[in-house]
Design a protein around this motif. Sequence first.
Motif, PDB file in Angstrom:
ATOM      1  N   THR A 121      -7.223   7.711  -4.082  1.00  0.00           N
ATOM      2  CA  THR A 121      -6.763   6.343  -3.802  1.00  0.00           C
ATOM      3  C   THR A 121      -7.456   5.733  -2.589  1.00  0.00           C
ATOM      4  O   THR A 121      -7.020   4.707  -2.069  1.00  0.00           O
ATOM      5  CB  THR A 121      -5.241   6.336  -3.590  1.00  0.00           C
ATOM      6  OG1 THR A 121      -4.914   7.210  -2.495  1.00  0.00           O
ATOM      7  CG2 THR A 121      -4.514   6.760  -4.850  1.00  0.00           C
ATOM      8  N   VAL A 122      -8.516   6.380  -2.107  1.00  0.00           N
ATOM      9  CA  VAL A 122      -9.288   5.819  -0.996  1.00  0.00           C
ATOM     10  C   VAL A 122     -10.072   4.616  -1.498  1.00  0.00           C
ATOM     11  O   VAL A 122     -10.604   4.615  -2.603  1.00  0.00           O
ATOM     12  CB  VAL A 122     -10.252   6.876  -0.408  1.00  0.00           C
ATOM     13  CG1 VAL A 122     -11.204   6.224   0.605  1.00  0.00           C
ATOM     14  CG2 VAL A 122      -9.456   7.991   0.257  1.00  0.00           C
ATOM     15  N   ARG A 167      -8.805   1.887   3.065  1.00  0.00           N
ATOM     16  CA  ARG A 167      -7.697   1.644   2.149  1.00  0.00           C
ATOM     17  C   ARG A 167      -7.374   0.165   2.132  1.00  0.00           C
ATOM     18  O   ARG A 167      -7.159  -0.460   3.165  1.00  0.00           O
ATOM     19  CB  ARG A 167      -6.449   2.422   2.576  1.00  0.00           C
ATOM     20  CG  ARG A 167      -6.515   3.925   2.408  1.00  0.00           C
ATOM     21  CD  ARG A 167      -6.462   4.316   0.934  1.00  0.00           C
ATOM     22  NE  ARG A 167      -5.351   3.705   0.250  1.00  0.00           N
ATOM     23  CZ  ARG A 167      -4.092   4.159   0.310  1.00  0.00           C
ATOM     24  NH1 ARG A 167      -3.801   5.207   1.037  1.00  0.00           N
ATOM     25  NH2 ARG A 167      -3.136   3.542  -0.372  1.00  0.00           N
ATOM     26  N   SER A 219      -7.435  -0.521  -4.091  1.00  0.00           N
ATOM     27  CA  SER A 219      -6.481  -0.343  -5.185  1.00  0.00           C
ATOM     28  C   SER A 219      -6.141  -1.719  -5.736  1.00  0.00           C
ATOM     29  O   SER A 219      -5.966  -2.668  -4.968  1.00  0.00           O
ATOM     30  CB  SER A 219      -5.205   0.359  -4.698  1.00  0.00           C
ATOM     31  OG  SER A 219      -5.494   1.663  -4.244  1.00  0.00           O
ATOM     32  N   LEU A 278       0.827  -1.216   0.000  1.00  0.00           N
ATOM     33  CA  LEU A 278       0.000   0.000   0.000  1.00  0.00           C
ATOM     34  C   LEU A 278       0.858   1.261   0.000  1.00  0.00           C
ATOM     35  O   LEU A 278       0.519   2.257  -0.649  1.00  0.00           O
ATOM     36  CB  LEU A 278      -0.912  -0.002   1.229  1.00  0.00           C
ATOM     37  CG  LEU A 278      -2.268  -0.700   1.084  1.00  0.00           C
ATOM     38  CD1 LEU A 278      -2.989  -0.747   2.418  1.00  0.00           C
ATOM     39  CD2 LEU A 278      -3.126   0.008   0.040  1.00  0.00           C
ATOM     40  N   GLN A 326       0.765   4.295  -2.762  1.00  0.00           N
ATOM     41  CA  GLN A 326       0.577   5.704  -2.415  1.00  0.00           C
ATOM     42  C   GLN A 326       1.709   6.560  -2.970  1.00  0.00           C
ATOM     43  O   GLN A 326       1.507   7.680  -3.444  1.00  0.00           O
ATOM     44  CB  GLN A 326       0.488   5.855  -0.896  1.00  0.00           C
ATOM     45  CG  GLN A 326       0.219   7.289  -0.430  1.00  0.00           C
ATOM     46  CD  GLN A 326      -1.079   7.830  -0.999  1.00  0.00           C
ATOM     47  OE1 GLN A 326      -2.134   7.209  -0.874  1.00  0.00           O
ATOM     48  NE2 GLN A 326      -1.004   8.989  -1.672  1.00  0.00           N
TER      49      GLN A 326
END
Length: 397
Positions: A25-26, A109, A29, A8, A12
């Motif tokens: 990007t909340v 996330r 992904s 993660l 990011q």
Amino acid sequence: MARNLRTLEEVQEIATFAKLDSSDTVGLSQCLYFSEDLNPSGMKLMEVDNNLLDVLKEGQRLIIRGEKTDHAVLCTDNKTYDLKLAETTNALLLVPDGVTPSKSLDDTRSLKHQQVSGLVHTYFELKPARPKLKKIYELLEDFEYEGSVEENAKELTGRLYSISDLLDIVQASEQEIIRQLNKIQACNVKGYWRLLSFEYKSRVLTCILNLVEENSWHLSAVPLQDVLNTLDYLEPRCILKHVLECYSEKSKQLTDSAESYVYAINEDKVCQHYAEELLRNAGKFNLEEFLAAWQQCVPAGMKTDPGQLKGIALIDRTSFPEVIYRYHVDDLPEDEKERFNELFKTKEKWTLEEIKPYIEVLSSDKVSIGALLQKNARASTGSNGVKLFNSKHSVKK
């Protein structure tokens, strides 16, 4: 081979380099990784509209039809679509477990690693198409039914076709094929679809009409049961019923029996039949003599009318004397361009009333007769003020 899977934090970091806001990007992904053997199963993509999607969801079949030399079409139970290969400007990635935004509602996330199983640049595109139905007539006309006596006396020289045979060969849906079989007056004889020869059908029709006259039945109330019981020593009951239905409509049912219907003879259909009988081998026929002979041929009480000739004959009013000749809509090419070329090769200028019976089969909910004429013909006004249509393109002789 082991892969280094992103975390993660790395996702990011990449988003930051791409100048994406943190809110972008909340949620979930997805990290994509290519399979070492892309598209091993030879998977093909096909784009479908909502109607076809509903067909698939309901568990119905989509069938590709056509012989080796035909352009492929795809059929549902009642519609036909052209099937063409289309190319995409961008590659399409196939991700079997891919998650769409509508399925990712969690704001937490998270990260999912997805494997790309295929990479394609083409897909099958479907467009509604006019079914290829002329082939049915071409297949059946090779072995017409001429009666049980003739059938038993001669050797089998042609192939017989069941509905399953036609579905294997004809590029149309089952419902479209059945409608066409009814339109060309094909009859199911012992499980096979047959065209009755014109002479044989005329003979059976004459027997039925003579019986109507002998019993003084009203033309709007011909009892099927009595017709079958009286004439079945001459012809099979299925043929008698078929011919009666070709030239009449069910009026009412007297009892629950399947054969208790009363039929109303259709005057226009009967008169049209006798007109075609006169014109079949006559070439060009003096119009005045034809009209007199035609009226004498039809059963007493019926009245002939030139309007009954639409789609089966043309009148040449430029000749002296005026003549009439057979020109049947079913003899024209199925292709739109070829049909218009044939029409304008036969006659340079047409009125709307003359040409309409020969092109209305090409029309649809989306393409009107007016649109067909606008595309393929040029309009002008004759000396009598009537609008005329001639070819917009050069006519191939």
